[in-house]
Scaffold this active site. Structure first.
Site, PDB file in Angstrom:
ATOM      1  N   LYS A  77      67.265  67.062  13.487  1.00 15.91           N
ATOM      2  CA  LYS A  77      67.160  68.525  13.469  1.00 15.91           C
ATOM      3  C   LYS A  77      66.664  68.956  14.842  1.00 15.91           C
ATOM      4  CE  LYS A  77      64.757  67.457   9.887  1.00 15.91           C
ATOM      5  NZ  LYS A  77      63.789  67.437   8.779  1.00 15.91           N
ATOM      6  N   LYS A 118      68.381  74.331  16.697  1.00 14.08           N
ATOM      7  CA  LYS A 118      68.815  74.537  15.311  1.00 14.08           C
ATOM      8  C   LYS A 118      70.134  73.843  14.981  1.00 14.08           C
ATOM      9  CE  LYS A 118      65.204  77.106  14.931  1.00 14.08           C
ATOM     10  NZ  LYS A 118      63.961  76.509  14.386  1.00 14.08           N
ATOM     11  N   GLY A 139      63.840  72.355   6.349  1.00 17.65           N
ATOM     12  CA  GLY A 139      64.108  70.935   6.530  1.00 17.65           C
ATOM     13  C   GLY A 139      64.347  70.209   5.228  1.00 17.65           C
ATOM     14  N   ASP A 140      63.520  70.492   4.228  1.00 14.75           N
ATOM     15  CA  ASP A 140      63.700  69.848   2.923  1.00 14.75           C
ATOM     16  C   ASP A 140      64.999  70.301   2.264  1.00 14.75           C
ATOM     17  OD1 ASP A 140      61.243  68.571   3.250  1.00 14.75           O
ATOM     18  OD2 ASP A 140      60.148  70.166   2.225  1.00 14.75           O
TER      19      ASP A 140
END
Length: 314
Positions: A221, A225, A252-253
């Protein structure tokens, strides 16, 4: 338990999210929810139709009951979660103003989850899961919790399950040096790594180095972005699909859950990155870590809309 696809291990906390746009220290009202990297991914995958089992420990308190109720309602198997009669469930307070730094306060030191152990993981077993997921946060909770992570990796290798790992660096837990010492070596034991560009730098690692040491895929990541999936043979990239940010926490999750759902269904890295990007875009458009996580229909509908399809489904 033989129908379980995914097993996760980690702490979930009761989240109290300050009223919209108000600094934490000035807030008078709060929205209650659940937060925790592995719990977030568990809910994300369950909503996308996967059979998920979450291992953890909570206190015998109202927050622990709320966590278990929330995950159970999402279809996550919590049957092997230990309830500690003498322990407490961690608490996370934060605000959500994306226009400034977000204030996050943890009250988790000594929580029930800090007593996760290798014996607990071995007794629970994988239950036939083909994928296990854990974050560096779990390993940083305590020495016994790190042993629990190592035991999970041992079981996964013995039973042929894929290991997904996200360092999920939180410097409020420990110093950069402690993260490098404790979590750095765990990166090399995974088959699939999800990590921010800044996290890899802090841990003195890189996608190329991890691939060279046997990691199958590294999903990076980036600061700009863009998400990249890197393997020994090829590299794929996916631009962000975020158009509106209400609360940036949880992206992120969400990316991880969307990616893993596609992977579990045999999707290509490009398809998995797209599913992750769509999930992340939906989550940051809502409040809390869980509110925007899509189900399969929402994921497909949003993917079609972002790809130029009809935006209104009548």
């Amino acid at each position: 338990m033989n129908d379980i696809e995914v097993l996760t291990l980690g702490e979930a906390m009761r989240l109290l999210l300050a009223e919209p746009g108000v600094a934490l220290r000035r807030a008078h009202t709060f929205q209650a929810s659940v937060a925790g990297a592995e719990a977030n991914v568990s809910v994300g995958l369950a909503r996308l139709g996967h059979r998920v089992r979450w291992l953890s420990r909570v206190g015998d308190d109202s927050s622990g009951a709320a966590v278990l109720s929330a995950l159970r309602a999402e279809g996550v198997d919590v049957s092997d979660v230990e309830v500690d009669p003498a322990g407490f469930t961690g608490l996370l307070l934060r605000d959500d103003n994306p226009g400034r730094g977000i204030d996050v306060q943890y009250h988790r030191a000594g929580s029930a989850a800090c007593s996760l152990s290798a014996d607990y993981v071995r007794a629970a077993g994988l239950g036939g899961a083909r994928l296990v997921l854990v974050s560096g946060i779990t390993a940083m909770l305590s020495l016994s919790a790190r042993d629990a992570v190592l035991a999970l990796f041992e079981l996964a290798r013995a039973e042929g399950a894929t290991i997904a790992f996200d360092p999920n660096v939180r410097l409020k837990l420990a110093s950069p040096a402690h993260w490098r010492e404790t979590v750095g070596p765990l990166l090399h034991q995974a088959d699939l790594v999800f990590a921010g560009e800044d996290e890899l730098e802090l841990l003195d690692a890189s996608a190329a180095e991890l691939i060279g040491k046997g990691v199958g895929t590294v999903v990076v990541k980036q600061r700009d972005k863009v998400a990249r999936a890197v393997t020994a043979e090829y590299e794929w990239s996916q631009e962000t699909l975020v158009t509106h940010v209400v609360d940036p926490v949880g992206a992120g999750d969400a990316l991880t859950s969307g990616y893993l759902s596609s992977w579990l269904r045999g999707g290509s890295p490009a398809e998995a990155l797209l599913a992750g990007a769509v999930s992340a875009a939906l989550v940051v458009g809502t409040r809390t870590d869980l509110e925007g996580l899509p189900d399969r229909a929402e994921l497909a509908r949003t993917s079609a809309a972002l790809g130029g399809g009809e935006e209104v489904h009548r």
